[in-house]
Motif scaffolding. Structure first.
Motif, PDB file in Angstrom:
ATOM      1  N   ARG A  14       0.836  -1.208   0.000  1.00 11.26           N
ATOM      2  CA  ARG A  14       0.000   0.000   0.000  1.00 11.26           C
ATOM      3  C   ARG A  14       0.874   1.264   0.000  1.00 11.26           C
ATOM      4  N   ASP A  15       1.908   1.267   0.854  1.00 11.77           N
ATOM      5  CA  ASP A  15       2.818   2.415   0.899  1.00 11.77           C
ATOM      6  C   ASP A  15       3.585   2.564  -0.419  1.00 11.77           C
ATOM      7  N   GLU A  52      -2.928  -3.111  -5.021  1.00 19.53           N
ATOM      8  CA  GLU A  52      -3.179  -1.954  -4.153  1.00 19.53           C
ATOM      9  C   GLU A  52      -3.363  -0.682  -4.972  1.00 19.53           C
ATOM     10  N   TYR A  53      -2.558  -0.529  -6.011  1.00 18.43           N
ATOM     11  CA  TYR A  53      -2.633   0.669  -6.852  1.00 18.43           C
ATOM     12  C   TYR A  53      -4.006   0.768  -7.522  1.00 18.43           C
ATOM     13  N   MET A  56      -6.724   1.596  -4.847  1.00 16.18           N
ATOM     14  CA  MET A  56      -6.687   2.958  -4.316  1.00 16.18           C
ATOM     15  C   MET A  56      -6.979   4.035  -5.355  1.00 16.18           C
TER      16      MET A  56
END
Length: 317
Positions: A14-15, A52-53, A56
């Motif tokens: 996520r980060d 995740e990309y 988000m």
């Protein structure tokens, strides 16, 4: 052995996705930041980052990379973000159907250097992604003995262990001599049957037996008895059975030899072997050419493209 260097303490996927999005924002893309993240994440980690990309930002990471990058660094990074079966399927599809040029040599190298399991996996992905069977596209572009070899190689399951039958090894060595150097003309079908149907361990033993029995190498016999893309396929199968590190070191050296660089081959091999055996390829390159692979790539490439390839290659020591 992989050459990939993954940090001992990792940020979360996520980060990483947030950092990538930040690198894309504003005027121009922070390519160094993108390379610093993606070049140091393994296949599983990259898949999580892509997931995740998309979650988000409602956007495919590859599409964003494609719009932010250009040239060889774009080609290399887009191949790198794929998992291995998708990467192989993508390379072979482009080599067989364009859109730029048909590159049967590249398609042959990828197909003939992969294991039975790898081929089975990328065949499934190939159909899922492109709605076409790999065999159909091979049949449409290749011809003659070369086509027959590729079709047989992608269709035949092969044992992937280290055991082999000494009696069968000697039998195959004699059969290949009879099919090639001993007769006028060449029995190509026998070469296709043995090269596409035997395990790497078996074929390696056949090569050694051939040398012992007839005082000359099987590779020399193949080069003497065959030619063109058919020869390229047989030699690739044989050399990848004997020593894939040495084979790919030669491929990379040839890509950088002389005037100009064959970037298509250079990035394809480095990206696709980085998580498999690039460490061995580096060792063979140093041994054979007296120069590190990293130094060779450094002198032939530039900019972000150079930085990305060197990040995958890792340090020379």
């Amino acid at each position: 052995m992989s050459s990939l260097i993954v940090p001992p303490v990792l940020t979360t996927p996520r980060d990483d996705a947030i950092l990538l999005h930040k690198a894309f924002k504003g005027f121009g893309c922070d390519k160094a930041a993108v390379i610093n993240i993606l070049a140091h994440r393994d296949s599983t980690q990259r898949a999580y980052i892509k997931h995740e990309y998309r979650t988000m930002y409602s956007e495919d990471l590859n599409h964003r990379l494609s719009s932010e990058l250009s040239g060889n660094v774009k080609k290399a990074l887009l191949l790198w973000t794929h998992d291995p079966p998708t990467r192989d399927a993508t390379i072979v599809r482009e080599a067989l159907t364009g859109p730029n040029i048909i590159d049967l040599r590249a398609a042959t190298e990828v197909i003939c250097s992969r294991t039975s399991t790898q081929i089975m996996q990328f065949k499934q992905v190939y159909f899922a992604l492109f709605g076409s069977y790999l065999e159909h596209d091979i049949g449409a572009q290749a011809s003659g003995d070369h086509k027959n070899l590729l079709l047989s190689y992608v269709a035949t399951p092969r044992y992937e262990g280290l055991d082999f039958d000494r009696f069968m090894v000697d039998k195959d060595a004699k059969a290949l001599y009879k099919a090639g150097e001993r007769k006028l003309g060449t029995d190509e079908k026998k070469f296709i049957e043995i090269f596409s149907g035997r395990s790497s361990a078996h074929l390696n033993a056949v090569s050694a037996a051939y040398q012992n029995m007839y005082g000359s190498s099987l590779k020399k016999a193949v080069k003497k008895e065959t030619s063109g893309l058919f020869e390229h396929g047989l030699v690739t199968i044989l050399q990848c059975a004997e020593h894939p590190g040495r084979y790919f070191a030669k491929v990379l050296h040839k890509a950088m030899k002389g005037l100009g660089t064959d970037d298509s081959t250079l990035l394809r091999v480095i990206v696709s072997r980085a998580e498999i055996d690039l460490q061995y390829i580096k060792a063979e390159y140093q041994k054979k050419y007296g120069k590190s692979l990293g130094d060779a790539v450094r002198s032939e490439t530039s900019g972000n493209y150079k930085d990305f390839l060197l990040a995958l290659i890792g340090p020379s020591h």
